[in-house]
Enzyme design. Sequence first.
Site, PDB file in Angstrom:
ATOM      1  N   MET A  47       6.772  -5.269  16.429  1.00  0.00           N
ATOM      2  CA  MET A  47       7.124  -4.724  17.668  1.00  0.00           C
ATOM      3  C   MET A  47       7.463  -5.798  18.422  1.00  0.00           C
ATOM      4  O   MET A  47       6.952  -6.569  18.783  1.00  0.00           O
ATOM      5  CB  MET A  47       5.796  -4.113  18.281  1.00  0.00           C
ATOM      6  N   CYS A 132      14.889  -0.311  13.040  1.00  0.00           N
ATOM      7  CA  CYS A 132      14.929  -0.226  14.440  1.00  0.00           C
ATOM      8  C   CYS A 132      16.257   0.959  14.723  1.00  0.00           C
ATOM      9  O   CYS A 132      17.512   0.522  14.193  1.00  0.00           O
ATOM     10  CB  CYS A 132      15.495  -1.639  14.925  1.00  0.00           C
ATOM     11  N   ASN A 234       2.702   8.347  12.685  1.00  0.00           N
ATOM     12  CA  ASN A 234       1.253   9.491  13.004  1.00  0.00           C
ATOM     13  C   ASN A 234       0.168   9.055  13.005  1.00  0.00           C
ATOM     14  O   ASN A 234      -0.650   9.932  12.765  1.00  0.00           O
ATOM     15  CB  ASN A 234       1.622  10.739  11.625  1.00  0.00           C
TER      16      ASN A 234
END
Length: 428
Positions: A47, A132, A234
């Site tokens: 990240m 990305c 998820n």
Amino acid sequence: MLSSALRSIFKINRIATMTGESVSRKLTGYEFYEKTLGSPKLILAPMVDGSEQAWRILSRRYGAQACYTPMFHAKLFSDPKHGQKYRDDQWSTDKEDKPTIVQFCANNPETLLNAAKLVENDCDAVDINLGCPQHIAKRGHYGSFLQDEWELIASMVSILHKELAVPVTVKIRVFPTVEKTVEYAKMIEKAGAQLLTVHGRLREQKGHHTGLADWDKIKAVKEAVKIPVFANGNILYHSDFQRCLEYTGVDGVMTAEGSLHNPAIFADQKMPPFTWEMAKEYLEIVRDLKTPVRSGIIKGHLFKILHPSLPQHKDLRERLGKSSQWQQYYDIILELKERLEADFNNIGEEGEFNGQLDEKGIRKYGHWRCQPYVRPPLPEDYGKKKNKKQENKRESEDGDQQEDNKEESNKKLKMEEDAGAVTAPTTA
């Protein structure tokens, strides 16, 4: 002068001698997954400004079994003139930071290799970001905006596979069809990737249009390739790791946003931790690290951890937004701790705040506990062509403008911080 390929071979031979290995080769596929990575099931995602060393330390404390670095820009990382400053600002590690995979974005094989060579002695693998979806990736021509250029992708994977002393891994997004997604994954495997992470969303699924990740496509990839596969998407709660493992059959499950809002998501706990508890622990890691962490990164983490709590204490949210020093952050957390403990004692967790699932599958906790940010579902007609060209164009322009505004804000913040990274004091 030795070629980079020969240097890699000599390094592999040296490692083999030190470890008693008789075969001078780097590990691949499941051998790499098991012997180097330790067969991880719970993985911290790469990240930007989100999986720096301090966050990796915190994540490992609560059960992350493998961690990725933030996405680094290969051209900036390896730039002869300014690369050292970029590396000092972005990349740090130590002997305890294992296993770690370093991720790069790039659109040029040689540039990617030059960057990867700078970290191959300090990581367990190098990952190529092909996932990305942001506007800045579109403008820079990297990430998911390369996913139609298979020849270029194959050449980037291949050069790392041939030239690096550590394996190359790849993170991708899916295509609209299962067939093309599987074909894409097999192409990357053939080029030399030793592990594949599949984010089960389309390139277009981002921001307000994020929606749910497609675990069926991830499952199809897992069944089609022979290398280890990680799933991404998820993961809101710890129980989602096992649910995803069972549904898709993957080897490991990765989380990004789930970790940012609850760093202890990797631990099987009856109740998520208190927000102030996680924020305080993170700040204390930052304080104790030898490598300073930029103020913008610290603040970003704190806002995400505290997102359930700050709306209840808006004065502290405003103070946090205006703060820029470690001690200011720490003082705010200590004050928030007192308030949240009072809220907890006054309101309690009986009834609606005990984590029961609602009709949408969301668990309800008190605002003093870490909990996921739940994105709104996609509109029913998302992706359908019903005379919406103008609307789609307008949404695209609005999104681009928002990205530009965000980028300008980030530039301003970085200019302010370039005078020196935030250094935490040695004592609390």
